[in-house]
Write a protein that holds these residues in place. Sequence first.
Motif, PDB file in Angstrom:
ATOM      1  N   GLY A 193       0.938  -1.320  -0.120  1.00 48.32           N
ATOM      2  CA  GLY A 193       0.133   0.028  -0.243  1.00 48.32           C
ATOM      3  C   GLY A 193       0.497   1.622  -0.084  1.00 48.32           C
ATOM      4  N   PRO A 194       0.023   2.359   0.204  1.00 46.68           N
ATOM      5  CA  PRO A 194      -1.485   2.542   0.006  1.00 46.68           C
ATOM      6  C   PRO A 194      -2.418   2.124  -1.068  1.00 46.68           C
ATOM      7  N   SER A 195      -1.602   2.136  -1.847  1.00 43.95           N
ATOM      8  CA  SER A 195      -2.348   1.895  -3.813  1.00 43.95           C
ATOM      9  C   SER A 195      -0.861   2.441  -4.119  1.00 43.95           C
ATOM     10  N   LEU A 196      -1.792   2.129  -5.556  1.00 46.44           N
ATOM     11  CA  LEU A 196      -0.906   1.291  -7.358  1.00 46.44           C
ATOM     12  C   LEU A 196      -1.480   2.467  -7.835  1.00 46.44           C
ATOM     13  N   GLU A 197      -0.233   3.702  -8.117  1.00 47.15           N
ATOM     14  CA  GLU A 197      -1.222   4.563  -9.069  1.00 47.15           C
ATOM     15  C   GLU A 197      -0.298   4.561 -10.517  1.00 47.15           C
ATOM     16  N   GLY A 198      -1.318   4.458 -11.576  1.00 45.51           N
ATOM     17  CA  GLY A 198      -0.793   4.900 -13.480  1.00 45.51           C
ATOM     18  C   GLY A 198       0.070   5.557 -13.556  1.00 45.51           C
ATOM     19  N   HIS A 217       0.781   8.331   5.020  1.00 49.84           N
ATOM     20  CA  HIS A 217       0.115   7.347   3.620  1.00 49.84           C
ATOM     21  C   HIS A 217      -0.422   7.561   2.537  1.00 49.84           C
ATOM     22  N   ASN A 218       0.862   8.077   1.951  1.00 49.60           N
ATOM     23  CA  ASN A 218       0.835   8.632   0.950  1.00 49.60           C
ATOM     24  C   ASN A 218       0.008   9.689   0.447  1.00 49.60           C
ATOM     25  N   ILE A 219      -0.933  10.260   1.136  1.00 45.81           N
ATOM     26  CA  ILE A 219      -1.817  11.058   0.544  1.00 45.81           C
ATOM     27  C   ILE A 219      -1.577  12.563   0.327  1.00 45.81           C
ATOM     28  N   LEU A 220      -0.240  12.447   0.752  1.00 48.97           N
ATOM     29  CA  LEU A 220       0.595  13.818   0.270  1.00 48.97           C
ATOM     30  C   LEU A 220       1.965  13.180   0.067  1.00 48.97           C
ATOM     31  N   ILE A 270      -1.216  16.380  -3.924  1.00 48.77           N
ATOM     32  CA  ILE A 270      -2.628  15.121  -2.762  1.00 48.77           C
ATOM     33  C   ILE A 270      -2.644  14.175  -4.197  1.00 48.77           C
ATOM     34  N   SER A 271      -2.517  13.709  -3.273  1.00 49.30           N
ATOM     35  CA  SER A 271      -2.565  12.321  -4.273  1.00 49.30           C
ATOM     36  C   SER A 271      -4.151  12.064  -4.705  1.00 49.30           C
ATOM     37  N   ARG A 279     -12.918   6.226   9.266  1.00 49.64           N
ATOM     38  CA  ARG A 279     -13.344   6.280   8.015  1.00 49.64           C
ATOM     39  C   ARG A 279     -12.121   4.849   7.647  1.00 49.64           C
ATOM     40  N   GLN A 280     -12.182   5.203   6.598  1.00 46.36           N
ATOM     41  CA  GLN A 280     -11.713   4.384   5.368  1.00 46.36           C
ATOM     42  C   GLN A 280     -10.361   3.988   5.869  1.00 46.36           C
ATOM     43  N   PRO A 281      -9.433   2.794   5.520  1.00 40.00           N
ATOM     44  CA  PRO A 281      -8.345   2.877   6.714  1.00 40.00           C
ATOM     45  C   PRO A 281      -7.423   3.341   5.242  1.00 40.00           C
ATOM     46  N   LEU A 282      -6.415   4.108   6.186  1.00 41.87           N
ATOM     47  CA  LEU A 282      -5.397   4.921   5.251  1.00 41.87           C
ATOM     48  C   LEU A 282      -3.960   4.015   5.749  1.00 41.87           C
ATOM     49  N   ASP A 283      -4.072   3.366   6.483  1.00 38.80           N
ATOM     50  CA  ASP A 283      -2.318   3.021   6.341  1.00 38.80           C
ATOM     51  C   ASP A 283      -2.550   1.075   5.984  1.00 38.80           C
ATOM     52  N   ASP A 284      -1.134   0.600   6.191  1.00 38.90           N
ATOM     53  CA  ASP A 284      -0.532   0.050   5.592  1.00 38.90           C
ATOM     54  C   ASP A 284      -0.961  -1.393   6.199  1.00 38.90           C
ATOM     55  N   GLY A 285      -1.777  -1.239   7.123  1.00 38.57           N
ATOM     56  CA  GLY A 285      -2.124  -3.114   8.118  1.00 38.57           C
ATOM     57  C   GLY A 285      -0.740  -2.206   9.763  1.00 38.57           C
ATOM     58  N   GLU A 286      -0.283  -0.987   9.631  1.00 37.75           N
ATOM     59  CA  GLU A 286       0.480  -0.615  11.060  1.00 37.75           C
ATOM     60  C   GLU A 286      -0.869  -0.102  11.263  1.00 37.75           C
ATOM     61  N   ASP A 287      -0.632  -0.003  12.972  1.00 40.21           N
ATOM     62  CA  ASP A 287      -1.211   0.662  14.212  1.00 40.21           C
ATOM     63  C   ASP A 287      -0.961   2.802  14.317  1.00 40.21           C
ATOM     64  N   GLU A 288      -1.639   2.627  14.221  1.00 36.79           N
ATOM     65  CA  GLU A 288      -2.011   4.456  14.421  1.00 36.79           C
ATOM     66  C   GLU A 288      -0.868   4.994  15.655  1.00 36.79           C
ATOM     67  N   GLU A 289      -0.335   5.460  15.869  1.00 36.22           N
ATOM     68  CA  GLU A 289       0.257   5.804  16.712  1.00 36.22           C
ATOM     69  C   GLU A 289      -0.115   6.844  17.581  1.00 36.22           C
TER      70      GLU A 289
END
Length: 227
Positions: free
Chosen positions: A42-47, A169-172, A184-185, A217-227
């Motif tokens: 994750g968090p995504s695959l982008e062209g 989370h690669n949003i930015l 912004i992704s 909300r929707q999962p933003l992470d890659d399976g790790e716990d939020e701090e």
Amino acid sequence: MDLPEQAAAQADVAPAPTVLFMNDTGELPLDTRRVLVQLLSGPSLEGRRHPKLWPVLLRDETVVQRRLHDLFLDLVIDRDLQVAFTRQVDAGDLDIPILLRRAQLTFIDSVLVLFLRQRLTQAEAHGDRAVVARDEMVENLVLYERAASTDRAGFTKRISASIEKMKKHNILQKIRASEDRFEISPTLKLLFTAEEIVALTALYDAMAAGESPELERQPLDDGEDEE
């Protein structure tokens, strides 16, 4: 051909393209495995960010979806935005293991997400890249300091933490040769539906009441716990 000659001939035959290492029992070719790894890490695959993997994903979408379903994950693809990511399947009452954890968005996170989502929508309407500077994000968030906190130092720290979370989370996505400008992704448009954006907008009303709610909300992470 006798047995020794047959054995020698077989030894000269190149291994199947799906055999990539010793004792490999996998069935997928290398590029398809790379697609799966990117989706799972994750968090995504982008062209735009993964130009070699994107056409492979489109080519092997069915088999990739099948492998993800084995893990109780669903594949989300937006061909127009050229973005793909995984999300937990809706299994109803079935008790299934959860691979992706949902991140809790703090009040400041929610306000920042709403701001970034609006900037993304505006940029897309003009056919531009959605670029934002750190100062712009801080300036927008400072407007809500009174609703979130009376401690200036603590509030500033929370702003920095929220921006770092979006970067993690690669949003930015950091723009090269710039320390404080980010793109912004387009994934953000898919992670938060129109209905969820309406819910986030309701935070403005909560601020007026002096509340600081947290929304799941929707999962933003890659399976790790939020701090």
